[in-house]
Design an enzyme around this catalytic site. Structure first.
Site, short mmCIF file in Angstrom:
data_model
loop_
_atom_site.label_atom_id
_atom_site.label_comp_id
_atom_site.label_asym_id
_atom_site.label_seq_id
_atom_site.Cartn_x
_atom_site.Cartn_y
_atom_site.Cartn_z
N SER A 237 8.95 -1.83 -90.30
CA SER A 237 8.67 -0.44 -90.65
C SER A 237 8.98 0.49 -89.48
CB SER A 237 7.19 -0.33 -91.05
OG SER A 237 6.88 0.94 -91.55
N CYS B 69 9.02 3.29 -86.65
CA CYS B 69 8.03 4.04 -85.88
C CYS B 69 8.30 5.54 -86.02
CB CYS B 69 8.10 3.63 -84.40
SG CYS B 69 9.59 4.24 -83.57
#
Length: 147
Positions: free
Chosen positions: A79, A81
């Site tokens: 995922s 940042c």
């Protein structure tokens, strides 16, 4: 779009980083069903503050006009940042496919709120690679995510 093939390419980039002593996060950029950019986290290898996998893949594609990104799909093993999310939004990348988000939940909600199509594959290979890395190098992991 054949997610498995492109996620495997991103995962191969993550494995390269791990083999180099870096953080195992990989990314590929796909345009017209072809990989046009690859990258992996090189913070350790290049003593960089910003060379996350997504940033490395964007850098590898070279300078492009903003319109070039309008039909890109970004595949990343983890995922994104806040920094990588900002780059995705800055360049108007419309689709992000994520290998896993159990190890780290980035800015998926922010991407979606800005109209980016976000798909999470919950890929076991991505998750297992990150879990092994976090166990082997917790200090490096904490550094990479800004702790």
């Amino acid at each position: 779009m054949p997610h498995a093939r492109f996620m495997q390419a991103a995962l191969e980039q993550a494995r390269i980083s791990y083999a180099e002593g870096g953080v195992p996060i990989g990314c590929v950029l796909v345009k017209n069903n072809a990989i046009v950019g690859t990258g992996h986290n090189r913070r350790v290898q290049q003593d960089s503050a910003i060379r996350h996998g997504e940033m490395d893949a964007l850098e590898a594609t070279g300078r492009k006009p903003g319109s070039w990104y309008r039909d890109i799909t970004l595949y990343t093993t983890l995922s994104p940042c806040s920094m990588c999310t900002g780059a995705i939004l800055l360049y108007g990348i419309p689709r992000v496919v994520i290998g896993e988000n159990a190890s780290f939940m980035g800015e998926e909600a922010h991407l979606a709120s800005r109209g980016v199509a976000v798909t999470v594959l919950h890929d076991a290979d991505c998750r297992d690679l990150m879990a092994a890395f976090i166990q082997d190098a917790p200090e490096l992991w904490n550094e990479d995510i800004g702790r």
